[in-house]
Scaffold this motif. Structure first.
Motif, PDB file in Angstrom:
ATOM      1  N   PHE A  10       0.824  -1.205   0.000  1.00  0.00           N
ATOM      2  CA  PHE A  10       0.000   0.000   0.000  1.00  0.00           C
ATOM      3  C   PHE A  10       0.860   1.258   0.000  1.00  0.00           C
ATOM      4  N   PHE A  28      -4.904  -5.010   6.649  1.00  0.00           N
ATOM      5  CA  PHE A  28      -4.609  -5.201   5.217  1.00  0.00           C
ATOM      6  C   PHE A  28      -3.231  -4.629   4.911  1.00  0.00           C
ATOM      7  N   THR A  30      -1.329  -5.636   1.695  1.00  0.00           N
ATOM      8  CA  THR A  30      -1.032  -5.540   0.267  1.00  0.00           C
ATOM      9  C   THR A  30      -2.311  -5.311  -0.534  1.00  0.00           C
ATOM     10  N   GLN A  35      -7.096  -3.550  -6.997  1.00  0.00           N
ATOM     11  CA  GLN A  35      -6.752  -2.292  -6.316  1.00  0.00           C
ATOM     12  C   GLN A  35      -5.484  -1.696  -6.925  1.00  0.00           C
ATOM     13  N   GLY A  55     -15.402  -9.962  -4.103  1.00  0.00           N
ATOM     14  CA  GLY A  55     -14.404 -10.801  -3.453  1.00  0.00           C
ATOM     15  C   GLY A  55     -13.001 -10.467  -3.922  1.00  0.00           C
ATOM     16  N   THR A  56     -12.896  -9.606  -4.929  1.00  0.00           N
ATOM     17  CA  THR A  56     -11.574  -9.248  -5.442  1.00  0.00           C
ATOM     18  C   THR A  56     -11.038  -7.990  -4.759  1.00  0.00           C
ATOM     19  N   GLY A  57     -11.872  -7.377  -3.927  1.00  0.00           N
ATOM     20  CA  GLY A  57     -11.463  -6.135  -3.266  1.00  0.00           C
ATOM     21  C   GLY A  57     -11.774  -4.905  -4.096  1.00  0.00           C
ATOM     22  N   LYS A  58     -12.764  -5.017  -4.980  1.00  0.00           N
ATOM     23  CA  LYS A  58     -13.014  -3.903  -5.913  1.00  0.00           C
ATOM     24  C   LYS A  58     -13.570  -2.654  -5.218  1.00  0.00           C
ATOM     25  N   THR A  59     -14.264  -2.833  -4.096  1.00  0.00           N
ATOM     26  CA  THR A  59     -14.808  -1.656  -3.411  1.00  0.00           C
ATOM     27  C   THR A  59     -13.678  -0.724  -2.974  1.00  0.00           C
ATOM     28  N   GLU A  96     -18.074  -0.875   4.098  1.00  0.00           N
ATOM     29  CA  GLU A  96     -16.677  -0.868   3.629  1.00  0.00           C
ATOM     30  C   GLU A  96     -16.121   0.556   3.624  1.00  0.00           C
TER      31      GLU A  96
HETATM   32  P1  AMP Z   1     -15.028  -6.686  -2.356  1.00  0.00           P
HETATM   33  O1  AMP Z   1     -14.580  -7.419  -3.582  1.00  0.00           O
HETATM   34  O2  AMP Z   1     -14.841  -5.218  -2.494  1.00  0.00           O
HETATM   35  O3  AMP Z   1     -16.432  -7.082  -1.981  1.00  0.00           O
HETATM   36  O4  AMP Z   1     -14.075  -7.116  -1.146  1.00  0.00           O
HETATM   37  C1  AMP Z   1     -13.974  -8.410  -0.628  1.00  0.00           C
HETATM   38  C2  AMP Z   1     -13.394  -8.473   0.775  1.00  0.00           C
HETATM   39  O5  AMP Z   1     -11.980  -8.304   0.738  1.00  0.00           O
HETATM   40  C3  AMP Z   1     -13.919  -7.408   1.727  1.00  0.00           C
HETATM   41  O6  AMP Z   1     -14.309  -8.024   2.915  1.00  0.00           O
HETATM   42  C4  AMP Z   1     -12.755  -6.483   1.958  1.00  0.00           C
HETATM   43  O7  AMP Z   1     -12.795  -5.899   3.231  1.00  0.00           O
HETATM   44  C5  AMP Z   1     -11.567  -7.395   1.763  1.00  0.00           C
HETATM   45  N1  AMP Z   1     -10.386  -6.678   1.233  1.00  0.00           N
HETATM   46  C6  AMP Z   1     -10.390  -5.642   0.387  1.00  0.00           C
HETATM   47  N2  AMP Z   1      -9.143  -5.257   0.104  1.00  0.00           N
HETATM   48  C7  AMP Z   1      -8.323  -6.072   0.798  1.00  0.00           C
HETATM   49  C8  AMP Z   1      -6.898  -6.156   0.929  1.00  0.00           C
HETATM   50  N3  AMP Z   1      -6.083  -5.364   0.261  1.00  0.00           N
HETATM   51  N4  AMP Z   1      -6.396  -7.103   1.745  1.00  0.00           N
HETATM   52  C9  AMP Z   1      -7.231  -7.938   2.396  1.00  0.00           C
HETATM   53  N5  AMP Z   1      -8.570  -7.914   2.325  1.00  0.00           N
HETATM   54  C10 AMP Z   1      -9.109  -6.988   1.536  1.00  0.00           C
END
Ligand code: AMP
Length: 457
Positions: A10, A28, A30, A35, A55-59, A96
């Motif tokens: 990060f 978190f 990395t 992201q 699930g990919t952390g797109k938010t 989030e």
């Molecule tokens: P999303 O795809 O945005 O629904 O995120 C999926 C999950 O991953 C959520 O619970 C986030 O809080 C978590 N998340 C997002 N970014 C990271 C990261 N860099 N490292 C670990 N977990 C993460």
């Protein structure tokens, strides 16, 4: 489970202390691939289309750069608008954003339909910076003037594929109409569909594409093969034949691109595998879909026919085969489809059925995966059908048809005397006034008091 890759930290994103502290609290360290890739594009202010699943952390993919650049402001109208298809997602995205904003002084609000709009109007009136909403409720709030959208600088539309599949296109367009023209558009979709493509072309300004083509499963766990098949009915015959081997094809997910195709295939398979078959697509009720998924998950039904959009997020173990009944036009969809098999260290099998027309899509898939997919011969026992479905029939374009009437030969209107009652001429305005005078119609033009003065007492 989020998908992580440990290449960047990060720190490389040059965030600020409040964001670093929030990420620290979350544990978190990395950024996820989406992201990593989305950060600079979103931060640059360009329009962006991201292909990524939940699930990919797109938010955080879009929120990190947005929050980094969002200055503190006392004004009450929202500056960032996030549209999502369902109320559950509104709640989730708000949570989030709140986690990430723990050390930032900003106001986040979620609004969605099916609840009291007046409570939401009051919440909006308190002032806010970031609004997360479902399209219908957002529009209602905006037209009721409880909500001002003139300060929106960034529009994020999440899960666009689902939104369009649920029939929100018109609402989205209505919303675009009332948003300021100068804004950044950021869009995420798990699957690429024709509808999504059309929306992008119609409303986005040369967006940058960010795509993480993850299948969810290491490709080594999936054996991939393909068949060249001339048409729909032959594909059906091939599938019917393969499915006879119940032991091998014990949990089969069959993908098609469109609802209509899903119904059509279901009808065909129903004749052979009635007791073992279920289907999901967005025209089916939520209950029906949930029941289908449950029956497939539990193993009561061996075969599930699904469209791309409805199958996203399906988390089902031990799928023995993913069958691509059609060849996905967008290679990312292929990756998502096959990621449903080969889970939990078990080898899965993926098959693609392709017609001549679909060969180009095969090339694109192979290019994306950087590997060739071996072709299998269609077994001789499979009937090669010559019947064609509507979409496969050649479009007949007429050229040089000597019997076809040309425009100049077309007869004019039939000539006969008009009936007496139709022979009146249109006398235009003066005739109207003459008649008005004759029948003493009130004159309203000019002298507004004419009627009052001439009233007989
Ligand atoms: P999303 O795809 O945005 O629904 O995120 C999926 C999950 O991953 C959520 O619970 C986030 O809080 C978590 N998340 C997002 N970014 C990271 C990261 N860099 N490292 C670990 N977990 C993460």
């Amino acid at each position: 489970m989020p998908i992580f890759k440990d290449a960047m930290s990060f720190q490389d994103l040059n965030l600020n202390t409040p964001l670093y502290n929030a990420l620290d609290d979350l544990g978190f360290t990395t950024p996820t691939p989406i992201q990593e890739q989305a950060f600079n594009v979103v931060a640059s202010g360009k329009d962006m289309v991201g292909i990524a699943q939940t699930g990919t952390g797109k938010t955080f993919g879009y929120m990190l750069p947005i929050l980094k650049n969002l200055k503190f402001s006392k004004q009450d109208n929202p500056r960032v608008l996030v549209l999502v298809p369902t109320r559950e997602l509104v709640v989730q995205v708000v949570e989030e954003i709140e986690k990430l904003s723990k050390y930032i002084n900003n106001r986040v609000l979620g609004v969605y339909g099916g609840t009291n709009i007046n409570t939401q109007k009051q919440a909006v009136a308190q002032g806010l910076d970031i609004l997360v909403a479902t399209p219908g409720r957002l529009y209602d709030l905006a037209v009721s003037r409880a909500l001002q959208l003139k300060s929106i600088q960034k529009l994020v539309i999440d899960e666009v594929d689902v939104m369009l599949d649920l029939g929100f296109r018109h609402q989205l367009i209505n919303i675009f109409d009332i948003l300021p023209e100068r804004r950044q558009n950021i869009m995420f979709s798990a699957t690429m569909t024709k509808d999504v493509d059309t929306l992008i072309n119609d409303f986005f300004k040369s967006p940058e594409r960010v795509s993480i083509a993850v299948s969810g499963t290491p490709l080594d766990n999936i054996s991939q093969h393909r068949y060249n098949v001339p048409n729909f009915y032959t594909k059906v015959n091939l599938l019917v034949q393969l499915l006879k081997d119940e032991e091998r094809y014990n949990k089969v997910l069959v993908f098609v691109a469109f609802k209509r195709m899903a119904d059509r295939l279901f009808e065909q398979l129903d004749q052979y595998y009635k007791e073992e078959l279920c289907v999901i697509h967005s025209n089916k009720t939520q209950n029906y879909r949930l029941r289908s998924i449950e029956q497939f998950r539990e193993g009561h039904n061996r075969i599930l026919v699904a469209t791309d959009v409805m199958a996203r997020g399906l988390d089902i173990d031990n799928v023995s085969h993913v069958i691509n009944f059609d060849t996905p036009e967008y290679p990312e969809n292929y990756m998502h489809r096959i990621g449903r098999t080969g889970r939990a260290e078990r080898q899965g099998e993926a098959l693609i059925f392709s017609t001549e027309k679909e060969q180009e899509a095969i090339t694109n898939i192979e290019r994306l995966m950087k590997m060739k997919i071996a072709v299998l011969d269609v077994p001789e026992t499979v009937d090669i059908s010559t019947d064609l479905i509507e979409e496969e029939r050649p479009q007949i374009k007429e050229r040089n048809n000597p019997t076809k009437r040309k425009d100049e030969d077309a007869p004019g209107p039939a000539f006969h005397e008009k009936k007496a009652k139709n022979q009146k001429e249109n006398l235009g305005g003066s005739y109207k006034y003459k008649m008005a005078a004759k029948y003493k119609k009130p004159k309203t033009r000019g002298d507004k008091n004419y009627n009052r003065r001439n009233k007989k007492t």
